[in-house]
Design a protein around this motif. Structure first.
Motif, PDB file in Angstrom:
ATOM      1  N   THR A  56       9.272  -2.139  -4.297  1.00 48.48           N
ATOM      2  CA  THR A  56       8.216  -2.767  -5.086  1.00 48.48           C
ATOM      3  C   THR A  56       8.654  -4.164  -5.532  1.00 48.48           C
ATOM      4  OG1 THR A  56       9.046  -1.895  -7.194  1.00 48.48           O
ATOM      5  CG2 THR A  56       7.514  -0.503  -5.954  1.00 48.48           C
ATOM      6  N   ARG A  60       5.430  -8.628 -10.275  1.00 54.46           N
ATOM      7  CA  ARG A  60       4.109  -8.644  -9.641  1.00 54.46           C
ATOM      8  C   ARG A  60       3.293  -9.819 -10.176  1.00 54.46           C
ATOM      9  NH1 ARG A  60       1.371  -3.054  -9.707  1.00 54.46           N
ATOM     10  NH2 ARG A  60       1.051  -3.481 -11.918  1.00 54.46           N
ATOM     11  N   CYS A  62      -0.248 -11.817 -10.594  1.00 53.74           N
ATOM     12  CA  CYS A  62      -1.691 -11.552 -10.605  1.00 53.74           C
ATOM     13  C   CYS A  62      -2.455 -12.426  -9.613  1.00 53.74           C
ATOM     14  CB  CYS A  62      -2.256 -11.758 -12.013  1.00 53.74           C
ATOM     15  SG  CYS A  62      -1.634 -10.554 -13.214  1.00 53.74           S
ATOM     16  N   ASN A  66      -2.232  -7.602  -3.349  1.00 54.33           N
ATOM     17  CA  ASN A  66      -1.285  -6.510  -3.123  1.00 54.33           C
ATOM     18  C   ASN A  66      -1.371  -6.049  -1.669  1.00 54.33           C
ATOM     19  OD1 ASN A  66      -0.570  -6.439  -5.895  1.00 54.33           O
ATOM     20  ND2 ASN A  66      -2.344  -5.142  -6.340  1.00 54.33           N
ATOM     21  N   PHE A  92       2.283 -12.241  -0.812  1.00 55.16           N
ATOM     22  CA  PHE A  92       1.690 -11.011  -1.331  1.00 55.16           C
ATOM     23  C   PHE A  92       2.652 -10.303  -2.281  1.00 55.16           C
ATOM     24  CE2 PHE A  92       0.111 -11.735   2.987  1.00 55.16           C
ATOM     25  CZ  PHE A  92      -1.265 -11.689   2.803  1.00 55.16           C
ATOM     26  N   ASN A  93       2.086  -9.459  -3.143  1.00 62.04           N
ATOM     27  CA  ASN A  93       2.883  -8.455  -3.838  1.00 62.04           C
ATOM     28  C   ASN A  93       3.079  -7.317  -2.841  1.00 62.04           C
ATOM     29  OD1 ASN A  93       2.875  -9.744  -6.492  1.00 62.04           O
ATOM     30  ND2 ASN A  93       0.718  -9.130  -6.627  1.00 62.04           N
ATOM     31  N   TYR A  95       4.532  -3.902  -1.167  1.00 61.28           N
ATOM     32  CA  TYR A  95       5.012  -2.547  -1.462  1.00 61.28           C
ATOM     33  C   TYR A  95       5.307  -1.870  -0.125  1.00 61.28           C
ATOM     34  CZ  TYR A  95       3.061  -3.470  -6.048  1.00 61.28           C
ATOM     35  OH  TYR A  95       2.787  -4.030  -7.276  1.00 61.28           O
ATOM     36  N   MET A 125       1.201   4.771  -4.838  1.00 68.87           N
ATOM     37  CA  MET A 125       0.713   3.493  -5.354  1.00 68.87           C
ATOM     38  C   MET A 125       0.126   3.644  -6.756  1.00 68.87           C
ATOM     39  SD  MET A 125       1.451   1.128  -3.254  1.00 68.87           S
ATOM     40  CE  MET A 125       2.927   2.104  -2.960  1.00 68.87           C
ATOM     41  N   VAL A 130      -0.591   0.478  -9.099  1.00 71.94           N
ATOM     42  CA  VAL A 130      -1.377  -0.384  -8.204  1.00 71.94           C
ATOM     43  C   VAL A 130      -2.716   0.299  -7.938  1.00 71.94           C
ATOM     44  CG1 VAL A 130      -1.477  -1.528  -5.967  1.00 71.94           C
ATOM     45  CG2 VAL A 130       0.713  -1.302  -7.163  1.00 71.94           C
ATOM     46  N   PHE A 133      -5.325  -2.454  -3.154  1.00 72.55           N
ATOM     47  CA  PHE A 133      -4.387  -3.095  -2.238  1.00 72.55           C
ATOM     48  C   PHE A 133      -4.988  -3.118  -0.842  1.00 72.55           C
ATOM     49  CE2 PHE A 133      -3.329   1.421  -2.519  1.00 72.55           C
ATOM     50  CZ  PHE A 133      -3.377   1.813  -1.179  1.00 72.55           C
TER      51      PHE A 133
END
Length: 312
Positions: A56, A60, A62, A66, A92-93, A95, A125, A130, A133
């Motif tokens: 992760t 993160r 905003c 995601n 990107f964030n 994961y 997630m 999250v 996404f």
């Protein structure tokens, strides 16, 4: 959030030495992913029957979308996305979960389906906070991402599927198995170094990355896999299953990416998936690229993904 299930037996001294090269490689990948601003965590699912390991973002943002990356066979979250993670993490964030029975993810449940994997990723997630996404899956990961998008229409915003033969006929499946010329389970869940090299040869068009690694390293890679039985059962589920004649058409915008030299899932299957999904889908063909586009063409792949998923 840290799990206590799925612990393995203590290694013998021989076993520890055998796995040492692999452990060193895993440690280096861990450092690289940390350099890319990612941290590992483990979440418990299904009343602690399932443990999912997820990389992760440390922070993160905003203003970044995601993105969940879902790997296929032939490695875990680190090995399959090592050539893509740095660039994607800038935009990107990101994961990156280990699917169940890959890497550090495990379950005591008996399910071996792509639907179960999809449930676990979506629930994972939710556990890390999250709510929305986009999802990108390669090969087997494409099957999982498809089921994720079907299951959680509001949660999964856009879909990227790479080299994943989801739409096929029974005759096409039989032909593909004949072309492999050997037991598919042995290829996807190798027990010998030469079987890893066979998988690499089938997956790549330009070069066989398996030839870069000596036998002792590949034996360590094999020895480090504690979930061979479960992986074989997952392959057998896919092989025994009939084509889904009622496969839903996804509501999300979907980008399909394929190598024109794919020997595992021929490019014809890309056109069939594109036709099945209809006007909300887009197909991009990478020239002189095999099944493992993440290894042979990571920059081209990243550009297509970023362009498709960027808000602008």
């Amino acid at each position: 959030m840290f799990s206590t299930i799925g612990s393995r037996r203590p290694l013998s001294l021989y076993g520890w030495i055998k796995r040492l090269p692999m452990n060193i490689a895993e440690a280096l990948l861990w450092l690289y992913f940390s350099y890319c601003n990612l941290s590992p965590c483990t979440v418990d699912l299904d009343d602690c029957q399932t443990s999912m390991h997820i990389w992760t973002p440390n922070h993160r943002r905003c203003n970044k979308p995601n993105l969940v990356l879902v790997h296929g066979y032939g490695g875990n979250s680190k090995w399959q996305f090592v050539l893509q993670v740095a660039q994607l993490a800038r935009d990107f964030n990101v994961y990156i979960p280990d699917l169940v029975f890959f890497g550090k993810s495990y379950s005591t449940r008996s399910e071996r389906t792509d639907t179960f994997q999809a449930k676990c990723v979506c629930d994972g997630m939710k556990k890390v906070g999250v709510e929305k996404f986009s999802a990108y899956g390669i090969s087997y990961g494409g099957y999982v991402v498809y089921r994720m998008a079907e299951r959680e229409e509001k949660m999964v915003e856009k879909v990227v599927i790479v080299s994943s033969g989801i739409v096929y006929s029974e005759n096409q499946k039989s032909e593909l198995l004949k072309k492999v010329g050997r037991n598919v389970v042995d290829v996807l869940v190798p027990e010998k170094p030469e079987e890893i090299r066979t998988l690499c040869e089938m997956s790549m068009h330009k070069f066989n990355i398996g030839n870069l690694f000596p036998d002792f390293f590949l034996r360590g890679f094999i020895a480090a896999d504690g979930y061979k039985k479960e992986k074989k059962e997952m392959v057998e589920y896919l092989l025994l299953g009939k084509p889904d004649l009622h496969l839903p058409v996804l509501t999300q915008e979907t980008l399909i990416i394929w190598g024109d030299k794919d020997r595992i899932f021929p490019v014809q299957l890309a056109h069939q998936l594109h036709s099945h999904l209809g006007s909300k889908s887009k197909l991009e063909i990478l020239e002189n690229v095999g099944h493992a586009a993440n290894i042979e063409a990571p920059n081209s792949l990243n550009k297509l993904v970023t362009l498709f998923l960027s808000p602008s």
